[in-house]
Design a protein around this motif. Structure first.
Motif, PDB file in Angstrom:
ATOM      1  N   UNK B 260       0.962  -1.186   0.083  1.00  0.00           N
ATOM      2  CA  UNK B 260       0.066   0.139  -0.043  1.00  0.00           C
ATOM      3  C   UNK B 260       0.661   1.249   0.006  1.00  0.00           C
ATOM      4  N   UNK B 261       0.441   2.209  -0.915  1.00  0.00           N
ATOM      5  CA  UNK B 261       1.215   3.615  -0.840  1.00  0.00           C
ATOM      6  C   UNK B 261       0.487   4.653  -0.660  1.00  0.00           C
ATOM      7  N   UNK B 262       1.085   5.794  -0.288  1.00  0.00           N
ATOM      8  CA  UNK B 262       0.222   7.066  -0.169  1.00  0.00           C
ATOM      9  C   UNK B 262       1.202   8.100  -0.918  1.00  0.00           C
ATOM     10  N   UNK B 263       0.492   9.284  -1.430  1.00  0.00           N
ATOM     11  CA  UNK B 263       1.191  10.296  -2.096  1.00  0.00           C
ATOM     12  C   UNK B 263       0.935  11.360  -1.301  1.00  0.00           C
ATOM     13  N   UNK B 264       1.938  12.541  -1.320  1.00  0.00           N
ATOM     14  CA  UNK B 264       1.229  13.558  -0.690  1.00  0.00           C
ATOM     15  C   UNK B 264       0.489  14.591  -1.371  1.00  0.00           C
ATOM     16  N   UNK B 265      -0.709  14.906  -0.946  1.00  0.00           N
ATOM     17  CA  UNK B 265      -1.802  15.764  -1.579  1.00  0.00           C
ATOM     18  C   UNK B 265      -1.167  16.995  -2.193  1.00  0.00           C
ATOM     19  N   UNK B 266      -1.274  17.026  -3.502  1.00  0.00           N
ATOM     20  CA  UNK B 266      -0.689  18.126  -4.389  1.00  0.00           C
ATOM     21  C   UNK B 266      -1.312  19.110  -3.989  1.00  0.00           C
ATOM     22  N   UNK B 267      -2.742  19.158  -3.617  1.00  0.00           N
ATOM     23  CA  UNK B 267      -3.294  20.575  -3.058  1.00  0.00           C
ATOM     24  C   UNK B 267      -3.449  20.959  -1.710  1.00  0.00           C
ATOM     25  N   UNK B 268      -2.270  20.135  -0.784  1.00  0.00           N
ATOM     26  CA  UNK B 268      -2.089  20.559   0.433  1.00  0.00           C
ATOM     27  C   UNK B 268      -0.846  21.743   0.698  1.00  0.00           C
ATOM     28  N   UNK B 269      -1.005  22.248   1.723  1.00  0.00           N
ATOM     29  CA  UNK B 269       0.061  23.323   2.132  1.00  0.00           C
ATOM     30  C   UNK B 269       1.301  22.853   2.312  1.00  0.00           C
ATOM     31  N   UNK B 270       1.498  21.510   2.668  1.00  0.00           N
ATOM     32  CA  UNK B 270       2.856  21.128   2.727  1.00  0.00           C
ATOM     33  C   UNK B 270       3.386  20.879   1.147  1.00  0.00           C
ATOM     34  N   UNK B 271       2.611  20.436   0.195  1.00  0.00           N
ATOM     35  CA  UNK B 271       3.143  20.164  -1.141  1.00  0.00           C
ATOM     36  C   UNK B 271       3.421  21.802  -1.684  1.00  0.00           C
ATOM     37  N   UNK B 272       2.580  22.727  -1.522  1.00  0.00           N
ATOM     38  CA  UNK B 272       2.938  24.014  -1.869  1.00  0.00           C
ATOM     39  C   UNK B 272       4.509  24.550  -1.386  1.00  0.00           C
ATOM     40  N   UNK B 273       4.861  24.104  -0.324  1.00  0.00           N
ATOM     41  CA  UNK B 273       5.809  24.456   0.338  1.00  0.00           C
ATOM     42  C   UNK B 273       7.045  23.836  -0.090  1.00  0.00           C
ATOM     43  N   UNK B 274       6.731  22.454  -0.357  1.00  0.00           N
ATOM     44  CA  UNK B 274       7.582  21.607  -1.122  1.00  0.00           C
ATOM     45  C   UNK B 274       7.980  22.215  -2.123  1.00  0.00           C
ATOM     46  N   UNK B 275       7.320  22.703  -3.197  1.00  0.00           N
ATOM     47  CA  UNK B 275       7.435  23.492  -4.382  1.00  0.00           C
ATOM     48  C   UNK B 275       8.263  24.393  -4.182  1.00  0.00           C
ATOM     49  N   UNK B 276       8.063  25.225  -3.401  1.00  0.00           N
ATOM     50  CA  UNK B 276       8.537  26.667  -3.139  1.00  0.00           C
ATOM     51  C   UNK B 276      10.317  26.067  -2.731  1.00  0.00           C
ATOM     52  N   UNK B 277      10.185  25.077  -1.837  1.00  0.00           N
ATOM     53  CA  UNK B 277      11.491  24.879  -1.353  1.00  0.00           C
ATOM     54  C   UNK B 277      12.470  24.382  -2.540  1.00  0.00           C
ATOM     55  N   UNK B 278      11.947  23.457  -3.367  1.00  0.00           N
ATOM     56  CA  UNK B 278      12.726  22.837  -4.574  1.00  0.00           C
ATOM     57  C   UNK B 278      12.997  23.847  -5.522  1.00  0.00           C
ATOM     58  N   UNK B 279      12.254  24.899  -5.473  1.00  0.00           N
ATOM     59  CA  UNK B 279      12.638  26.094  -6.270  1.00  0.00           C
ATOM     60  C   UNK B 279      13.640  26.971  -5.938  1.00  0.00           C
ATOM     61  N   UNK B 280      13.839  26.825  -4.759  1.00  0.00           N
ATOM     62  CA  UNK B 280      14.838  27.974  -3.999  1.00  0.00           C
ATOM     63  C   UNK B 280      15.795  27.145  -2.806  1.00  0.00           C
ATOM     64  N   UNK B 281      16.419  26.410  -3.217  1.00  0.00           N
ATOM     65  CA  UNK B 281      17.258  25.831  -2.314  1.00  0.00           C
ATOM     66  C   UNK B 281      18.127  26.732  -1.905  1.00  0.00           C
ATOM     67  N   UNK B 282      18.243  26.845  -0.356  1.00  0.00           N
ATOM     68  CA  UNK B 282      19.169  27.737   0.121  1.00  0.00           C
ATOM     69  C   UNK B 282      19.849  27.127   1.405  1.00  0.00           C
ATOM     70  N   UNK B 283      19.920  25.935   1.433  1.00  0.00           N
ATOM     71  CA  UNK B 283      20.665  25.322   2.404  1.00  0.00           C
ATOM     72  C   UNK B 283      22.093  25.348   2.320  1.00  0.00           C
ATOM     73  N   UNK B 284      22.816  24.929   3.255  1.00  0.00           N
ATOM     74  CA  UNK B 284      24.484  25.236   3.257  1.00  0.00           C
ATOM     75  C   UNK B 284      25.049  24.982   2.000  1.00  0.00           C
TER      76      UNK B 284
END
Lengths: 307, 307
Positions: B260-284
């Motif tokens: 059984x598998x789950x996916x992160x709801x692409x309409x969720x707040x966490x997914x929106x944040x995930x996209x933002x962070x993917x677009x703007x990597x600013x870790x070390x």
């Protein structure tokens, strides 16, 4: 059999070796095949890196040929790579990491091997070292949009991203491109640890890691290796037998019987047509032309002419 | 060893299994790890395809799990695929083609095996069958530009391209996505012959070939196979031993012990944040944030929850 033949033709990407007949549809392959001899430019022997991996399980040789990126991009790392090759530094090192949809990486697994004199990580930041003013970049209207930069064009045989005013440009990560592994910024890597992209290019690496070349032959010897099960695709100690030994890495200019390659001049008429056709496939297989093309989906045609 | 550790961390794409500490930089992995249980959605068992390949040379099992695309996209082909799986049609077929930086393809190498009753290539054109009106597509500003469509968004867990008015959308080709092999247009393929993308996605295939799913586990069993030396990467008769036998393909809904598998709801707040962070990597590791991200570089997080 008819269905097999058509479905084989269907998913074609390969460039046919011979010119299409006049009545045949115009394809990227037919455009390349009809380029004039003057449109093909030689790759300088000092920009060729010939890497011999240990033969595969069946005893077949595995040769990987890398074209180094020309000036003005990433030249401090390219200079280091030439020094490392001349010192035969990679001989006896290995492929140590294969992470699916990301990179295959090679170098000294111990990270203890002393570097030749003069080989140091450049102190420039990536932007300072890599983004260079370029002049007279030919426009390629087919490459209309890029997710990572205001523009994307071809310059001296290489795909590059450009800023809004098209006054600076930087090399980008595409499938088969070779870059320099490093630690955390501001470390920029010496060039002794190299990787190549084996999946969807992660373009956020652009301007953060030094692009120094691209694999022009033998890519399958790096892309089809077993994936490592360690963190980030590194082979674990239990998988040490999967590390492919690197027998030798030589510059083309060091070899008596060096292979020779040419690439299609990206400022040529044939290349401009090639981009247009790549962006608007309308041969019998396609119903909907894309109307544009990702810069990384336009592989610069390269051909072997000797060796 | 420090350098090895940092250079390992450097090229990370993998999503850490555990949440980052509060002080740690925000990364795509840390955003996913902190998503709430409600933001994870189950994948229906009838949308899971479990493909057992013959074990590898060392006897290790090779299981590939594919998620089928949900309505409204490509449903005629998805229905065929469910019929083919229930008929155990793929059992005894094989992987027949591996073309570097393009596709791995499987099905009946003889092209003679009769299809189950009712399995036919849909007569609709791709545009009619695949481009669907979709409503209330959440905007993801990080995915700002697409080379192949006026827009690109996520809908019901899938990356899709959208037209100028965002009134219709169609599924796209990304790494690991599964599509339907076919002959020349207007043939659209039945779904018996499938391929998955193992390199730079060739997005000009969008709207020309039916995208029906994506590999969510075991992709390395398809991407790391030896490349075929025949035309377009098909294995030649001399390479017939390289064709990996397919032992079975089953729908999750047919199996008693289905994973059984789950996916992160692409309409969720966490997914929106995930996209933002993917677009703007600013870790070390990163010096220059990209400011945007290719739709295919945003893999929808999927996790196994049983089996």
């Amino acid at each position: 059999m008819h269905k097999l033949v058509t479905s084989i033709a269907a998913l074609a990407l390969a460039i046919p070796a011979t010119a299409q007949e006049a009545q045949a549809p115009v394809t990227p392959g037919s455009v390349v095949a009809s380029a004039t001899p003057e449109e093909w430019l030689a790759i300088a022997p000092e920009n060729l890196l010939v890497m011999e991996l240990a033969p595969d399980a069946a005893g077949n040789p595995r040769t990987v040929i890398i074209q180094l990126i020309p000036a003005p991009f990433s030249q401090p790392w390219v200079a280091n790579i030439r020094t490392l090759a001349r010192a035969h530094w990679w001989d006896g090192t290995s492929v140590n990491r294969v992470q699916d949809n990301y990179v295959t990486q090679w170098g000294d697994v111990t990270e203890q091997k002393p570097l030749p004199e003069g080989v140091e990580a450049p102190q420039d930041s990536y932007v300072a070292a890599q983004a260079r003013r370029v002049l007279a970049i030919p426009a390629h209207p087919g490459v209309a949009r890029d997710s990572y930069a205001p523009g994307a064009v071809f310059f001296r045989g290489w795909p590059v991203a450009v800023d809004g005013g098209a006054s600076t440009a930087w090399p980008i990560h595409c499938y088969g491109h070779v870059g320099v592994g490093r630690g955390y910024a501001p470390d920029t890597g010496s060039g002794a640890e190299l990787y190549t992209i084996i999946g969807q290019p992660q373009r956020h690496m652009d301007r953060n890691l030094a692009v120094v070349g691209r694999v022009i032959e033998g890519m399958e010897h790096l892309s089809s290796l077993p994936r490592g099960s360690g963190e980030l695709g590194f082979y674990t100690e239990e998988e040490a037998h999967l590390r492919v030994p690197i027998l030798s890495v030589r510059l083309g200019s060091e070899l008596d019987d060096a292979p020779a390659f040419e690439y299609l001049d990206t400022a040529s008429e044939s290349f401009a047509r090639y981009v247009q056709v790549r962006a608007n496939r309308d041969d019998a297989f396609y119903t909907v032309p894309a109307g544009g093309v990702d810069i990384c989906s336009v592989q610069v045609p390269v051909r072997r002419v000797r060796g």
